[in-house]
Scaffold this motif. Structure first.
Motif, PDB file in Angstrom:
ATOM      1  N   ALA A 254      30.455 -16.445 -71.036  1.00  0.00           N
ATOM      2  CA  ALA A 254      31.722 -17.145 -71.179  1.00  0.00           C
ATOM      3  C   ALA A 254      32.657 -16.649 -70.084  1.00  0.00           C
ATOM      4  O   ALA A 254      32.399 -15.618 -69.439  1.00  0.00           O
ATOM      5  N   LEU A 255      33.729 -17.371 -69.862  1.00  0.00           N
ATOM      6  CA  LEU A 255      34.756 -16.962 -68.909  1.00  0.00           C
ATOM      7  C   LEU A 255      35.887 -16.294 -69.687  1.00  0.00           C
ATOM      8  O   LEU A 255      36.574 -16.944 -70.481  1.00  0.00           O
ATOM      9  N   TYR A 256      36.060 -14.987 -69.479  1.00  0.00           N
ATOM     10  CA  TYR A 256      37.170 -14.251 -70.072  1.00  0.00           C
ATOM     11  C   TYR A 256      38.323 -14.259 -69.072  1.00  0.00           C
ATOM     12  O   TYR A 256      38.114 -14.006 -67.880  1.00  0.00           O
ATOM     13  N   TYR A 257      39.535 -14.569 -69.542  1.00  0.00           N
ATOM     14  CA  TYR A 257      40.665 -14.634 -68.620  1.00  0.00           C
ATOM     15  C   TYR A 257      41.871 -13.901 -69.194  1.00  0.00           C
ATOM     16  O   TYR A 257      42.093 -13.855 -70.405  1.00  0.00           O
ATOM     17  N   ASN A 258      42.646 -13.332 -68.288  1.00  0.00           N
ATOM     18  CA  ASN A 258      43.832 -12.549 -68.627  1.00  0.00           C
ATOM     19  C   ASN A 258      45.024 -13.501 -68.758  1.00  0.00           C
ATOM     20  O   ASN A 258      45.469 -14.100 -67.776  1.00  0.00           O
ATOM     21  N   LYS A 259      45.543 -13.651 -69.951  1.00  0.00           N
ATOM     22  CA  LYS A 259      46.596 -14.643 -70.218  1.00  0.00           C
ATOM     23  C   LYS A 259      47.860 -14.375 -69.396  1.00  0.00           C
ATOM     24  O   LYS A 259      48.456 -15.309 -68.828  1.00  0.00           O
ATOM     25  N   LYS A 260      48.270 -13.101 -69.306  1.00  0.00           N
ATOM     26  CA  LYS A 260      49.513 -12.805 -68.593  1.00  0.00           C
ATOM     27  C   LYS A 260      49.362 -13.038 -67.097  1.00  0.00           C
ATOM     28  O   LYS A 260      50.289 -13.551 -66.442  1.00  0.00           O
ATOM     29  N   MET A 261      48.228 -12.665 -66.543  1.00  0.00           N
ATOM     30  CA  MET A 261      48.038 -12.873 -65.112  1.00  0.00           C
ATOM     31  C   MET A 261      48.029 -14.364 -64.778  1.00  0.00           C
ATOM     32  O   MET A 261      48.524 -14.777 -63.724  1.00  0.00           O
ATOM     33  N   PHE A 262      47.474 -15.167 -65.658  1.00  0.00           N
ATOM     34  CA  PHE A 262      47.516 -16.620 -65.459  1.00  0.00           C
ATOM     35  C   PHE A 262      48.955 -17.126 -65.547  1.00  0.00           C
ATOM     36  O   PHE A 262      49.401 -17.936 -64.728  1.00  0.00           O
ATOM     37  N   GLU A 263      49.690 -16.650 -66.531  1.00  0.00           N
ATOM     38  CA  GLU A 263      51.074 -17.074 -66.704  1.00  0.00           C
ATOM     39  C   GLU A 263      51.919 -16.675 -65.499  1.00  0.00           C
ATOM     40  O   GLU A 263      52.724 -17.472 -64.994  1.00  0.00           O
ATOM     41  N   ASP A 264      51.719 -15.434 -65.024  1.00  0.00           N
ATOM     42  CA  ASP A 264      52.485 -14.947 -63.868  1.00  0.00           C
ATOM     43  C   ASP A 264      52.203 -15.775 -62.619  1.00  0.00           C
ATOM     44  O   ASP A 264      53.075 -15.916 -61.742  1.00  0.00           O
ATOM     45  N   ALA A 265      50.984 -16.322 -62.513  1.00  0.00           N
ATOM     46  CA  ALA A 265      50.617 -17.137 -61.356  1.00  0.00           C
ATOM     47  C   ALA A 265      50.981 -18.605 -61.544  1.00  0.00           C
ATOM     48  O   ALA A 265      50.715 -19.433 -60.658  1.00  0.00           O
ATOM     49  N   GLY A 266      51.578 -18.945 -62.685  1.00  0.00           N
ATOM     50  CA  GLY A 266      51.965 -20.316 -62.954  1.00  0.00           C
ATOM     51  C   GLY A 266      50.801 -21.227 -63.274  1.00  0.00           C
ATOM     52  O   GLY A 266      50.866 -22.444 -63.047  1.00  0.00           O
ATOM     53  N   ILE A 267      49.731 -20.652 -63.842  1.00  0.00           N
ATOM     54  CA  ILE A 267      48.531 -21.430 -64.174  1.00  0.00           C
ATOM     55  C   ILE A 267      48.507 -21.648 -65.682  1.00  0.00           C
ATOM     56  O   ILE A 267      48.585 -20.693 -66.464  1.00  0.00           O
ATOM     57  N   SER A 268      48.378 -22.888 -66.101  1.00  0.00           N
ATOM     58  CA  SER A 268      48.544 -23.229 -67.515  1.00  0.00           C
ATOM     59  C   SER A 268      47.332 -22.926 -68.385  1.00  0.00           C
ATOM     60  O   SER A 268      47.470 -22.741 -69.599  1.00  0.00           O
TER      61      SER A 268
END
Length: 438
Positions: free
Chosen positions: A159-173
């Motif tokens: 699966a693809l694990y992703y860091n929610k805050k890092m996505f938010e900080d980069a403006g990725i929804s």
């Protein structure tokens, strides 16, 4: 299969396999003896964040088994970097454990040695019957048309694990659904000492798992219909190049990941150094590294286009751990009782909950614990869009040869040298030449 295996020279693997006789390490052709009915030795694979963590998890269960049966189990948790070569050495010397865990991708290779107890209908009846197990898990337990060489223990998928805050900080929804989206998102994230995607570039097994999936997405395989190596097809070359390009051309994987082989990518993810990692069951390890469950999300591994599914929309290999018995065990009854215990509904629920994997036993899967958002992604992947690695006798040599070729290409990319279609094809041709000649 999980998790890491350091590089082993393919010549060593080939020579070990070539030395195995028809009976492997076994001194008996009828399934062992009962000369030592009160003891068992068990090689467990490293499933948790450390060897010590696995000992703490498994020891109470082994004590439970001892209380029930009077059989004492001597446990050794073997690192993935050593496990395959330890097993191959045991098949030639006869000095192996009674029961052991194997990566399910090795099932056909180890089956070919003749050293493992076949799980025919009679033996399956001793552990409650073959129909207790999920069909896809049994499909990765040995060569097609033969009795399985092992019994499924833990089921997994990538699966693809992703860091929610890092996505938010980069403006990725939200997480990427395609590789193009992953690269585009990754370029937004990969700056200021942060990187988008973590990888284990020096780990042949991890490399194989990912390039196998990408090859499927490119309409290719690494073996033809007759089981002969086909490493240099256009699709296979494109798959390897796409994976290595994530570091070399796209620059969304840190160059230092070319040297990773011992789960360092998970540590980087847990420490907010990278925003994504492709992994099988990461929850236990992430928690051990101090990352809380609400900090990360899980999504299907990307595809080239559309949504995950069969054929060119495959997005994971069928991962998992199987449990095998050496033919030359001197406690065959105890070994089968132990397999029955470890695959019982109760133990399947407990152990798979602990490790964050999916039970290959149907009844255990019904537990609500396996319907969390993270595990739901893995279950759906196993059911709809995962494919087993080739169940051919030379599969382990394939993992070593091609996995090492990818490792060497990552080293080239990390050094800033261009990785071209021609250089990829040359490496894969070299890998194919290392395969045993029929």
């Amino acid at each position: 299969m999980r998790r890491t295996r350091a590089v082993a020279a393919s010549a060593v693997t080939v020579s070990l396999l070539a030395a195995v006789t028809a009976c492997g390490g076994g001194s008996s052709t009828d399934g062992g003896s009962n000369d030592s009915p009160k003891t068992l030795t068990y090689w467990a694979s490293n499933q948790g964040p450390s060897i010590e963590a696995d000992k703490k998890i498994l020891t109470p269960e082994l004590k439970k088994f001892e209380k029930q049966t009077g059989i004492k189990v001597k446990l050794e948790v073997v690192p993935w970097s050593d496990l395959l070569n330890r097993i191959l050495a045991a098949t030639t010397s006869g000095q192996g454990p009674d029961v052991l865990n194997i990566g399910n991708t090795w099932s056909a290779s180890l089956q070919a040695t003749g050293a493992l107890l076949p799980w025919d209908a009679k033996n399956f009846d001793k552990i409650g019957g073959k129909d207790r197990f999920v069909e896809s898990a049994l499909g990765s337990a040995g060569a097609t048309g033969s009795d399985p060489a092992a019994v499924p223990l833990y089921s997994m998928a990538y699966a693809l694990y992703y860091n929610k805050k890092m996505f938010e900080d980069a403006g990725i929804s939200g997480p990427p659904a395609t590789w193009d989206e992953l690269v585009a998102d990754g370029k937004k994230i990969s700056k200021g000492g942060k990187w988008a995607l973590a990888a284990e570039g020096s780990n042949p097994s991890e490399n194989i798992h990912h390039v196998f999936v990408l090859a499927k997405q490119h309409g290719a395989d690494f073996f033809d219909a007759d089981g002969k190596p086909d490493f240099t097809s256009d699709g296979a070359v494109a798959a390897v190049k796409q994976y290595v390009d994530l570091m070399g051309k796209d620059k969304v994987i840190a160059p230092g990941n070319a040297e990773y082989a011992q789960n360092q990518s998970l540590q980087d993810f847990a420490k907010d150094k990278t925003a994504m990692v492709l992994w099988q069951t990461a929850a236990t390890t992430l928690k051990a590294h101090g990352m809380s469950d609400d900090e990360w999300g899980v999504a299907p591994v990307p595809v080239q286009s559309g949504t995950p599914g069969p054929d060119t929309a495959v997005n994971s290999m069928v991962a998992g751990i199987n449990m095998a018995v050496f033919k030359n065990t001197d406690n065959i009854d105890g070994a089968q009782k132990f397999v029955k215990f470890m695959t019982s509904d109760a133990e399947q629920k407990l152990l798979n909950k602990t490790y964050g994997s999916i039970p290959p036993v149907k009844a255990a899967q019904e537990d609500p614990a396996f319907n969390t958002p993270a595990l739901k992604v893995i279950r759906e992947t196993l059911a709809k869009s995962a494919a087993p690695l080739p169940q051919v006798p030379n599969e382990s040599q394939f993992e070593t040869a091609v996995g090492t070729a990818v490792k060497e290409l990552f080293a080239e990319a990390a050094a800033g040298r261009p990785v071209t279609t021609a250089s990829v094809k040359e490496k894969l041709d070299e890998a194919q030449q290392q395969m045993p000649k029929k």
